[in-house]
Design a protein around this motif. Structure first.
Motif, PDB file in Angstrom:
ATOM      1  N   THR A 146     -28.846  67.409  14.263  1.00 20.09           N
ATOM      2  CA  THR A 146     -27.628  66.783  13.755  1.00 20.09           C
ATOM      3  C   THR A 146     -27.257  65.538  14.548  1.00 20.09           C
ATOM      4  O   THR A 146     -26.345  64.816  14.155  1.00 20.09           O
ATOM      5  CB  THR A 146     -26.451  67.782  13.776  1.00 20.09           C
ATOM      6  N   TYR A 147     -27.955  65.281  15.651  1.00 22.02           N
ATOM      7  CA  TYR A 147     -27.719  64.054  16.422  1.00 22.02           C
ATOM      8  C   TYR A 147     -28.823  63.074  16.106  1.00 22.02           C
ATOM      9  O   TYR A 147     -30.002  63.386  16.214  1.00 22.02           O
ATOM     10  CB  TYR A 147     -27.638  64.350  17.922  1.00 22.02           C
ATOM     11  N   LYS A 148     -28.407  61.871  15.707  1.00 17.99           N
ATOM     12  CA  LYS A 148     -29.361  60.890  15.213  1.00 17.99           C
ATOM     13  C   LYS A 148     -29.063  59.519  15.803  1.00 17.99           C
ATOM     14  O   LYS A 148     -27.958  59.241  16.245  1.00 17.99           O
ATOM     15  CB  LYS A 148     -29.297  60.842  13.693  1.00 17.99           C
ATOM     16  N   ASP A 149     -30.073  58.668  15.780  1.00 21.82           N
ATOM     17  CA  ASP A 149     -29.932  57.319  16.319  1.00 21.82           C
ATOM     18  C   ASP A 149     -29.028  56.484  15.407  1.00 21.82           C
ATOM     19  O   ASP A 149     -29.295  56.356  14.209  1.00 21.82           O
ATOM     20  CB  ASP A 149     -31.310  56.675  16.436  1.00 21.82           C
ATOM     21  N   LEU A 150     -27.983  55.935  15.977  1.00 24.15           N
ATOM     22  CA  LEU A 150     -26.998  55.195  15.178  1.00 24.15           C
ATOM     23  C   LEU A 150     -27.596  53.930  14.576  1.00 24.15           C
ATOM     24  O   LEU A 150     -27.368  53.629  13.404  1.00 24.15           O
ATOM     25  CB  LEU A 150     -25.764  54.871  16.031  1.00 24.15           C
ATOM     26  N   TRP A 151     -28.366  53.179  15.358  1.00 29.65           N
ATOM     27  CA  TRP A 151     -28.962  51.948  14.834  1.00 29.65           C
ATOM     28  C   TRP A 151     -29.904  52.278  13.676  1.00 29.65           C
ATOM     29  O   TRP A 151     -29.881  51.620  12.636  1.00 29.65           O
ATOM     30  CB  TRP A 151     -29.717  51.218  15.934  1.00 29.65           C
ATOM     31  N   ASP A 152     -30.731  53.297  13.854  1.00 33.01           N
ATOM     32  CA  ASP A 152     -31.674  53.660  12.803  1.00 33.01           C
ATOM     33  C   ASP A 152     -30.934  54.106  11.541  1.00 33.01           C
ATOM     34  O   ASP A 152     -31.378  53.809  10.426  1.00 33.01           O
ATOM     35  CB  ASP A 152     -32.638  54.745  13.287  1.00 33.01           C
ATOM     36  N   TYR A 153     -29.822  54.800  11.704  1.00 33.47           N
ATOM     37  CA  TYR A 153     -29.017  55.195  10.541  1.00 33.47           C
ATOM     38  C   TYR A 153     -28.587  53.958   9.753  1.00 33.47           C
ATOM     39  O   TYR A 153     -28.710  53.928   8.522  1.00 33.47           O
ATOM     40  CB  TYR A 153     -27.797  55.996  11.002  1.00 33.47           C
ATOM     41  N   THR A 154     -28.128  52.947  10.460  1.00 34.65           N
ATOM     42  CA  THR A 154     -27.702  51.730   9.758  1.00 34.65           C
ATOM     43  C   THR A 154     -28.891  51.048   9.087  1.00 34.65           C
ATOM     44  O   THR A 154     -28.747  50.511   7.985  1.00 34.65           O
ATOM     45  CB  THR A 154     -26.984  50.743  10.700  1.00 34.65           C
ATOM     46  N   GLU A 155     -30.061  51.095   9.711  1.00 32.14           N
ATOM     47  CA  GLU A 155     -31.249  50.497   9.093  1.00 32.14           C
ATOM     48  C   GLU A 155     -31.691  51.277   7.859  1.00 32.14           C
ATOM     49  O   GLU A 155     -32.137  50.687   6.875  1.00 32.14           O
ATOM     50  CB  GLU A 155     -32.395  50.409  10.107  1.00 32.14           C
ATOM     51  N   GLN A 156     -31.563  52.588   7.912  1.00 29.82           N
ATOM     52  CA  GLN A 156     -31.897  53.412   6.739  1.00 29.82           C
ATOM     53  C   GLN A 156     -30.959  53.085   5.576  1.00 29.82           C
ATOM     54  O   GLN A 156     -31.398  52.969   4.425  1.00 29.82           O
ATOM     55  CB  GLN A 156     -31.822  54.900   7.090  1.00 29.82           C
ATOM     56  N   LEU A 157     -29.675  52.925   5.886  1.00 32.94           N
ATOM     57  CA  LEU A 157     -28.706  52.545   4.849  1.00 32.94           C
ATOM     58  C   LEU A 157     -29.028  51.157   4.290  1.00 32.94           C
ATOM     59  O   LEU A 157     -29.005  50.951   3.069  1.00 32.94           O
ATOM     60  CB  LEU A 157     -27.284  52.557   5.419  1.00 32.94           C
ATOM     61  N   ARG A 158     -29.318  50.223   5.169  1.00 31.23           N
ATOM     62  CA  ARG A 158     -29.629  48.849   4.744  1.00 31.23           C
ATOM     63  C   ARG A 158     -30.851  48.842   3.811  1.00 31.23           C
ATOM     64  O   ARG A 158     -30.854  48.149   2.787  1.00 31.23           O
ATOM     65  CB  ARG A 158     -29.897  47.977   5.959  1.00 31.23           C
ATOM     66  N   ALA A 159     -31.879  49.610   4.150  1.00 32.86           N
ATOM     67  CA  ALA A 159     -33.106  49.632   3.345  1.00 32.86           C
ATOM     68  C   ALA A 159     -32.882  50.228   1.966  1.00 32.86           C
ATOM     69  O   ALA A 159     -33.500  49.794   0.990  1.00 32.86           O
ATOM     70  CB  ALA A 159     -34.194  50.409   4.083  1.00 32.86           C
ATOM     71  N   ARG A 160     -31.982  51.204   1.866  1.00 30.19           N
ATOM     72  CA  ARG A 160     -31.778  51.892   0.595  1.00 30.19           C
ATOM     73  C   ARG A 160     -30.673  51.277  -0.270  1.00 30.19           C
ATOM     74  O   ARG A 160     -30.612  51.534  -1.462  1.00 30.19           O
ATOM     75  CB  ARG A 160     -31.477  53.368   0.852  1.00 30.19           C
ATOM     76  N   LEU A 161     -29.800  50.504   0.364  1.00 31.90           N
ATOM     77  CA  LEU A 161     -28.679  49.901  -0.379  1.00 31.90           C
ATOM     78  C   LEU A 161     -28.573  48.405  -0.062  1.00 31.90           C
ATOM     79  O   LEU A 161     -27.528  47.912   0.361  1.00 31.90           O
ATOM     80  CB  LEU A 161     -27.378  50.621  -0.012  1.00 31.90           C
ATOM     81  N   PRO A 162     -29.645  47.648  -0.289  1.00 29.68           N
ATOM     82  CA  PRO A 162     -29.666  46.244   0.125  1.00 29.68           C
ATOM     83  C   PRO A 162     -28.742  45.324  -0.661  1.00 29.68           C
ATOM     84  O   PRO A 162     -28.390  44.249  -0.180  1.00 29.68           O
ATOM     85  CB  PRO A 162     -31.129  45.838  -0.076  1.00 29.68           C
ATOM     86  N   SER A 163     -28.338  45.735  -1.846  1.00 32.00           N
ATOM     87  CA  SER A 163     -27.537  44.835  -2.691  1.00 32.00           C
ATOM     88  C   SER A 163     -26.033  44.947  -2.440  1.00 32.00           C
ATOM     89  O   SER A 163     -25.257  44.190  -3.027  1.00 32.00           O
ATOM     90  CB  SER A 163     -27.839  45.109  -4.168  1.00 32.00           C
ATOM     91  N   LEU A 164     -25.618  45.868  -1.582  1.00 27.30           N
ATOM     92  CA  LEU A 164     -24.187  46.036  -1.317  1.00 27.30           C
ATOM     93  C   LEU A 164     -23.783  45.175  -0.122  1.00 27.30           C
ATOM     94  O   LEU A 164     -23.934  45.572   1.031  1.00 27.30           O
ATOM     95  CB  LEU A 164     -23.862  47.507  -1.064  1.00 27.30           C
ATOM     96  N   GLN A 165     -23.267  43.989  -0.401  1.00 31.52           N
ATOM     97  CA  GLN A 165     -22.965  43.026   0.654  1.00 31.52           C
ATOM     98  C   GLN A 165     -21.924  43.537   1.638  1.00 31.52           C
ATOM     99  O   GLN A 165     -22.027  43.307   2.843  1.00 31.52           O
ATOM    100  CB  GLN A 165     -22.511  41.686   0.053  1.00 31.52           C
ATOM    101  N   ALA A 166     -20.929  44.245   1.145  1.00 28.01           N
ATOM    102  CA  ALA A 166     -19.899  44.779   2.051  1.00 28.01           C
ATOM    103  C   ALA A 166     -20.520  45.755   3.046  1.00 28.01           C
ATOM    104  O   ALA A 166     -20.169  45.755   4.236  1.00 28.01           O
ATOM    105  CB  ALA A 166     -18.784  45.450   1.255  1.00 28.01           C
ATOM    106  N   LEU A 167     -21.461  46.566   2.582  1.00 31.02           N
ATOM    107  CA  LEU A 167     -22.140  47.499   3.482  1.00 31.02           C
ATOM    108  C   LEU A 167     -23.032  46.743   4.461  1.00 31.02           C
ATOM    109  O   LEU A 167     -23.063  47.064   5.650  1.00 31.02           O
ATOM    110  CB  LEU A 167     -22.957  48.523   2.692  1.00 31.02           C
ATOM    111  N   THR A 168     -23.733  45.738   3.980  1.00 32.51           N
ATOM    112  CA  THR A 168     -24.562  44.912   4.867  1.00 32.51           C
ATOM    113  C   THR A 168     -23.711  44.307   5.975  1.00 32.51           C
ATOM    114  O   THR A 168     -24.107  44.317   7.149  1.00 32.51           O
ATOM    115  CB  THR A 168     -25.274  43.799   4.067  1.00 32.51           C
ATOM    116  N   ASN A 169     -22.534  43.820   5.624  1.00 34.47           N
ATOM    117  CA  ASN A 169     -21.631  43.243   6.629  1.00 34.47           C
ATOM    118  C   ASN A 169     -21.174  44.304   7.634  1.00 34.47           C
ATOM    119  O   ASN A 169     -21.118  44.039   8.843  1.00 34.47           O
ATOM    120  CB  ASN A 169     -20.418  42.599   5.961  1.00 34.47           C
ATOM    121  N   ALA A 170     -20.855  45.493   7.145  1.00 35.42           N
ATOM    122  CA  ALA A 170     -20.421  46.577   8.031  1.00 35.42           C
ATOM    123  C   ALA A 170     -21.555  47.001   8.963  1.00 35.42           C
ATOM    124  O   ALA A 170     -21.335  47.253  10.150  1.00 35.42           O
ATOM    125  CB  ALA A 170     -19.925  47.770   7.210  1.00 35.42           C
TER     126      ALA A 170
END
Length: 194
Positions: free
Chosen positions: A107-131
């Motif tokens: 249940t403990y995961k790398d925070l940077w990698d989590y954001t990269e996983q989100l970026r890779a799967r949701l690249p078209s959401l600019q607000a998320l990219t900014n966050a």
């Protein structure tokens, strides 16, 4: 403290190689704390990854605590945003969580990698990219040193972990922590997709 040195993965039972860590301090008792923190990271990973050692999941990092408030703020803002996009993006968000670099306690995961996983799967959401950019910028200032084994088990480690269980695994005691009380993170963990 001004700096925190620790491991994202469960460290070896032998503990820190103090003889290696303290050599630079003996040579230079006026060593700056940031330099010592970085040295501990490098020397610990070097010690456990030298030839003849059988450790393939060593991680170590040093964090400058003066930058943690910015990490906390960015993570909370990202969590709030994620809660607003969950309806149309639940599968991608769940896949991001499930594919993020995890450690012995899954249940403990790398925070940077989590954001990269989100970026890779949701690249078209600019607000998320900014966050995501805000979280990564804050992390890049907070994590002053990071090293890990060059191994698939920990290769996507970047120095700072965060609690990301599935909602069904969420431990309600987590909400008692200061981090949870001052951010939207624990709320997000409970409403994220299974």
């Amino acid at each position: 403290g001004d700096y925190i040195v620790g491991s994202q993965e469960s460290p070896p039972a032998e503990g820190y190689p103090y003889q290696e860590i303290l050599m630079p301090v003996i040579s230079n008792p006026r060593m700056a704390p940031q330099e010592l923190a970085s040295s501990i990271v490098q020397r610990t990973v070097q010690f456990y990854t030298r030839p003849g050692m059988n450790y393939d999941n060593i991680t170590q990092s040093a964090v400058d605590t003066s930058h943690l408030d910015n990490v906390v703020k960015a993570v909370s803002q990202m969590a709030q945003l994620l809660s607003t996009i969950i309806t149309d993006n639940g599968n991608a968000i769940a896949a991001s969580r499930d594919n993020t670099q995890a450690y012995a306690e899954y249940t403990y995961k790398d925070l940077w990698d989590y954001t990269e996983q989100l970026r890779a799967r949701l690249p078209s959401l600019q607000a998320l990219t900014n966050a995501i950019d805000e979280v990564q910028m804050a992390l890049s200032k907070a994590v002053i040193a990071e090293a890990h084994s060059i191994n698939r088990r920990v290769r996507r480690s970047h120095g700072l972990s965060i609690y990301i269980p599935r909602p069904s695994e969420f431990d309600t005691r987590y909400s008692l922590l200061a981090f949870a009380r001052s951010t939207f993170w624990d709320e997000w963990l409970q409403v994220q997709p299974q």
